[in-house]
Design a protein around this motif. Structure first.
Motif, PDB file in Angstrom:
ATOM      1  N   ALA A  47       0.768  -1.089  -0.027  1.00 22.19           N
ATOM      2  CA  ALA A  47       0.006   0.060   0.040  1.00 22.19           C
ATOM      3  C   ALA A  47       0.890   1.077  -0.165  1.00 22.19           C
ATOM      4  CB  ALA A  47      -1.061   0.169   1.205  1.00 22.19           C
ATOM      5  N   THR A  48       1.886   1.598   1.027  1.00 25.29           N
ATOM      6  CA  THR A  48       2.602   2.636   0.943  1.00 25.29           C
ATOM      7  C   THR A  48       3.334   2.727  -0.140  1.00 25.29           C
ATOM      8  OG1 THR A  48       3.908   1.523   2.694  1.00 25.29           O
ATOM      9  CG2 THR A  48       2.503   3.170   3.487  1.00 25.29           C
ATOM     10  N   PRO A  49       4.052   1.731  -0.693  1.00 26.21           N
ATOM     11  CA  PRO A  49       5.236   1.753  -1.972  1.00 26.21           C
ATOM     12  C   PRO A  49       4.007   2.263  -3.126  1.00 26.21           C
ATOM     13  CG  PRO A  49       5.721  -0.100  -0.593  1.00 26.21           C
ATOM     14  CD  PRO A  49       4.267   0.312  -0.020  1.00 26.21           C
ATOM     15  N   LEU A  50       3.077   1.705  -3.263  1.00 26.59           N
ATOM     16  CA  LEU A  50       2.006   2.247  -4.396  1.00 26.59           C
ATOM     17  C   LEU A  50       1.824   3.464  -4.277  1.00 26.59           C
ATOM     18  CD1 LEU A  50      -0.251  -0.703  -5.630  1.00 26.59           C
ATOM     19  CD2 LEU A  50       1.468   0.709  -6.954  1.00 26.59           C
ATOM     20  N   LEU A  51       1.273   3.837  -3.029  1.00 30.66           N
ATOM     21  CA  LEU A  51       0.918   5.372  -2.796  1.00 30.66           C
ATOM     22  C   LEU A  51       1.985   6.400  -2.820  1.00 30.66           C
ATOM     23  CD1 LEU A  51      -1.721   4.870   0.018  1.00 30.66           C
ATOM     24  CD2 LEU A  51      -2.200   5.409  -2.183  1.00 30.66           C
ATOM     25  N   TYR A  52       3.088   5.977  -2.688  1.00 33.05           N
ATOM     26  CA  TYR A  52       4.317   6.755  -2.758  1.00 33.05           C
ATOM     27  C   TYR A  52       4.756   7.165  -4.100  1.00 33.05           C
ATOM     28  CZ  TYR A  52       9.272   8.050  -2.024  1.00 33.05           C
ATOM     29  OH  TYR A  52      10.418   8.895  -2.070  1.00 33.05           O
ATOM     30  N   LEU A  53       4.217   6.137  -4.961  1.00 34.45           N
ATOM     31  CA  LEU A  53       4.492   6.443  -6.401  1.00 34.45           C
ATOM     32  C   LEU A  53       3.440   7.356  -7.202  1.00 34.45           C
ATOM     33  CD1 LEU A  53       5.810   3.132  -7.825  1.00 34.45           C
ATOM     34  CD2 LEU A  53       7.025   5.376  -7.668  1.00 34.45           C
ATOM     35  N   GLY A  54       2.184   7.307  -6.224  1.00 34.23           N
ATOM     36  CA  GLY A  54       1.043   7.887  -7.101  1.00 34.23           C
ATOM     37  C   GLY A  54       0.145   6.624  -7.691  1.00 34.23           C
TER      38      GLY A  54
END
Length: 492
Positions: free
Chosen positions: A199-206
């Motif tokens: 979740a956080t890696p994907l949200l970090y990328l947008g």
């Protein structure tokens, strides 16, 4: 310098971009950040200060991310509780961590208020004014207090700092080849490592994340058809349940770039069933204390070496240590030690446990994972099981994971777990607990194993069960199986 409040940047960069889907609607990045600021404002009004723990007891919900992203604005530590635990277990964890406030989701009011009479519904988080955007934390401040699996005794709370969260997000995004166009369905429990697994890696990328409140395979397939995820991330039990769901064979999964299995080795028949549908597969490995993605492997290599978890992430070092303290040779099993920026600060209020898991080599700090692994000549790592699960039968080491893989090769086997138990002749022998898809005699299964394994590895006992007990994240609870055996047969 890494920025702990990176969500604020993304909300400014692409405010209208879709971030989270929940209960029928998408939240944009601007909305997710506003929710975090309101949560921080509400907590501040209630007297929460830097370092305070804030508890949460709920099914999967955006409130987990509200509290996570509010952290840099206030400095509190999100402490999610496993809602599958008994009230007695939860009381012990609540007393251990002493959260300043406790929030609960639908269905958990009675339990939460038994822990804290002042517990609040999670909707209250959105009743505050928006907190200032000033970042109040540093990279070594803790952001998450996540409980370990806790197969024996009270689970320990691993303190994860912002440094860990950011390093994991960055290296997962790049080493796994993620992009801002990626989407995945968050179905594993958010009280565990799901928050920072993908979740956080994907949200970090947008990228975008679809939140499923609790895993139901039929609903998961419906969500996959509706949202066309590009990535699948589940534990083996969940993948197995999807396979058995009506409609799976007809489901269109052509949008999926690859699937990742975490939590435990994924049985070969499960991987192969997804591959027949065109879904490429990777085996993941991580642990709460080194949160949470520790290895990577290119897709082509992952398919050529399906049992391998790959090579260490770019900012992580790995070594394999034998019982005598020496480095394990190629092909030889040893305990996996990890070192790097993704390692936790330590266990909350457990200095004696920190002494057990941390080791220094010069100025380098190593985390002893307790997992046994070996490395091939190409530098790829293979997990063979927990160190404490290995047993010695007739003087020979037996690794339960190897036996379980052989069991899963039989088409009638749905679930399998192997533990070692005392034996007067051999010292220890294996007991295989098996759940079947179709009727099969235990002796027929043992004969099948004799064709694939050395004699000392073949379990002396096979116990057939309707299903195997599992923890919240979907891992088979081997300690419960061992206690079941001891209760019926004694310890020796």
């Amino acid at each position: 310098m890494l920025e702990p409040n990176w969500l604020g940047r993304l909300a400014a960069y692409h405010p209208e971009r879709r971030a989270l889907w929940f209960r029928g609607r998408w939240l944009t990045y601007a909305e997710v950040y506003r929710r975090a600021r309101r949560a921080a404002g509400f907590l501040a009004d209630r007297g929460v200060v830097r370092g305070d723990r804030v508890g949460l007891l709920a099914w999967n919900h955006p409130a987990y991310l509200d509290l996570l992203f509010a952290g840099p604005l206030l400095g509190h530590v999100l402490t999610p509780f496993n809602h599958r635990l008994s009230l007695g277990e939860l009381k012990a964890l609540h007393a251990y961590t002493e959260p300043r406030l406790l929030f609960y989701g639908e269905g958990f009011q009675e339990t939460a208020q038994a822990l804290d009479r002042e517990a609040l519904p999670l909707e209250a988080l959105q009743e505050g004014g928006e907190a200032p955007e000033a970042t109040r934390v540093g990279l070594e401040d803790p952001v998450l207090l996540l409980f370990t699996g806790g197969t024996t005794g009270l689970p320990k709370g691993a303190l994860l700092p912002y440094r860990q969260l950011l390093v994991n997000a960055v290296q997962t995004a790049f080493a796994w080849g993620l992009s801002r166009e990626d989407c995945y369905i968050l179905a594993t429990p958010m009280f565990h490592a799901a928050l920072n697994a993908l979740a956080t890696p994907l949200l970090y990328l947008g990228g975008s994340v679809v939140i499923q409140e609790r895993f139901r395979p039929e609903e998961y397939l419906d969500l996959a058809l509706a949202h066309r995820p590009t990535l699948l991330f589940l534990v083996p039990t969940m993948f197995q349940m999807l396979l058995e769901t009506p409609g799976f064979l007809e489901a269109d999964l052509s949008s999926v770039r690859f699937a990742i299995s975490g939590g435990a080795p994924c049985p070969a028949p499960v991987r192969e069933a997804f591959q027949r549908k065109g879904v490429r597969f990777k085996q993941g490995y991580g642990l709460t204390e080194c949160g949470v993605n520790c290895f990577t492997l290119e897709l082509e290599e992952a398919e050529a070496y399906p049992e391998s978890v790959g090579r260490p992430m770019p900012h992580l070092k790995a070594r394999l240590v034998r019982e005598d303290g020496e480095e394990a040779r190629v092909g030889e099993a040893g305990e996996l030690w990890l070192s790097g920026s993704a390692v936790m600060q330590g266990y909350f209020r457990r200095p004696e446990e920190n002494e057990k898991v941390f080791a220094y080599d010069g100025e380098r700090l190593w985390l002893k994972t307790g997992d046994l692994a070996y490395r091939d000549a190409g530098g790829r790592f293979y997990i063979v099981g927990r160190r404490k699960e290995m047993f010695i039968s007739g003087g020979e080491n037996v690794y339960p994971v190897e036996v379980e893989r052989a069991l899963y090769d039989h088409p009638a086997v749905r679930e399998a777990a192997v533990v070692g138990v005392p034996d007067p002749r051999w010292g220890e022998v294996g007991v295989a607990f098996v759940a079947l898809r179709e009727p099969l005699e235990a002796e027929a299964l043992r004969a099948f194993l004799r064709q694939r394994l050395a004699g000392y590895k073949v379990p002396k006992h096979i116990v057939l069960l309707p299903e195997l007990p599992k923890s919240g994240p979907g891992k088979v609870q081997k300690e419960a199986l061992k206690k079941m055996w001891e209760a019926e047969h004694g310890q020796a």
